[in-house]
Design a protein around this motif. Structure first.
Motif, PDB file in Angstrom:
ATOM      1  N   ALA A  96       0.855  -1.193   0.000  1.00  0.00           N
ATOM      2  CA  ALA A  96       0.000   0.000   0.000  1.00  0.00           C
ATOM      3  C   ALA A  96       0.884   1.235   0.000  1.00  0.00           C
ATOM      4  O   ALA A  96       2.011   1.213   0.520  1.00  0.00           O
ATOM      5  N   LEU A  97       0.362   2.298  -0.603  1.00  0.00           N
ATOM      6  CA  LEU A  97       1.066   3.585  -0.685  1.00  0.00           C
ATOM      7  C   LEU A  97       0.334   4.563   0.226  1.00  0.00           C
ATOM      8  O   LEU A  97      -0.898   4.591   0.239  1.00  0.00           O
ATOM      9  N   ASP A  98       1.060   5.380   0.947  1.00  0.00           N
ATOM     10  CA  ASP A  98       0.380   6.253   1.905  1.00  0.00           C
ATOM     11  C   ASP A  98      -0.264   7.464   1.228  1.00  0.00           C
ATOM     12  O   ASP A  98      -0.141   7.675   0.022  1.00  0.00           O
ATOM     13  N   LEU A 104       5.750   3.538   1.437  1.00  0.00           N
ATOM     14  CA  LEU A 104       5.082   2.282   1.104  1.00  0.00           C
ATOM     15  C   LEU A 104       5.024   1.415   2.352  1.00  0.00           C
ATOM     16  O   LEU A 104       5.970   1.402   3.148  1.00  0.00           O
TER      17      LEU A 104
END
Lengths: 139, 139
Positions: A96-98, A104
């Motif tokens: 997931a990317l913030d 990440l």
């Protein structure tokens, strides 16, 4: 007199890169001045934070497309597929990317120790003194 | 003719800094070109990775000595004590520095949402496609 032929141009992509990172993902990244984002690696089932590494677009592409975590080593200035030397590989279980694109979260199944020093995580036994006793409001 | 007196020198420490970070800790930090280390923030009991922020020595000193997490905002170029605006404070429950000194793991009790968008963590709902089905050897 004819000049010697020019040497072949250096490829514009790093060795091993056959395609670019999906531009829909690349455009979400907020890279630092060195072209990197931080990659937090977490054991997927226990929640342990194992280590922090760095990825450029190519390291992220390799991680997303191969199922093995690859970093960019800032000190050695080369790609580094975790476990190739130690056997302590990281198998991707989710990425997931913030919200602002500079970090990440890579959830993995870690084989063996994540830390090159032999500890399970890079933080084990490395606590520093802190005030930790403020009460949570309403807690 | 006497010159006007020079204005008082700017203090060499940021506002609010009355002391420096303990030099025994400062010497362990491997700061980037901007003087920062990455700070992973994790909910202490559930293991959720909440967010990634950045700390310079002064942000770390404030975090260690006050029990409230303080970051350096790279975009706003100012110190930022988490929750002062939103109420979503982070109470320190433990701090560790990684093996090479460029990442902190800050375990906290998070009040409310960690993300400014309102999600519990900065990674919630922000998954990106990845190969996740490699089998763990011996697993």
């Amino acid at each position: 007199m004819p000049r010697n032929p020019a040497p072949a141009a250096e490829p514009s992509v790093p060795p091993g890169a056959h395609t670019a990172l999906d531009p829909r993902i690349a455009q979400l990244l907020t890279k630092d001045a060195s072209g990197l984002v931080a990659a937090i690696v977490q054991q997927h089932d226990t929640g342990e934070v194992l280590m922090l590494g760095w990825m450029d677009e190519e390291a992220l592409r390799r991680t997303l497309t191969t199922g093995r975590v690859t970093f960019w080593s800032r000190s050695r200035r080369e790609y580094w597929r975790k476990g190739d030397t130690s056997g302590h590989i990281q198998l991707v279980r989710g990425v997931a990317l913030d919200c602002d694109g500079d970090a990440l979260l890579v959830r993995v199944d870690q084989v063996g120790a994540a830390c090159h020093t032999g500890t399970r995580t890079c933080f084990d036994g490395r606590g520093i003194p802190a005030v930790t006793d403020l009460a949570t409001p309403g807690g």
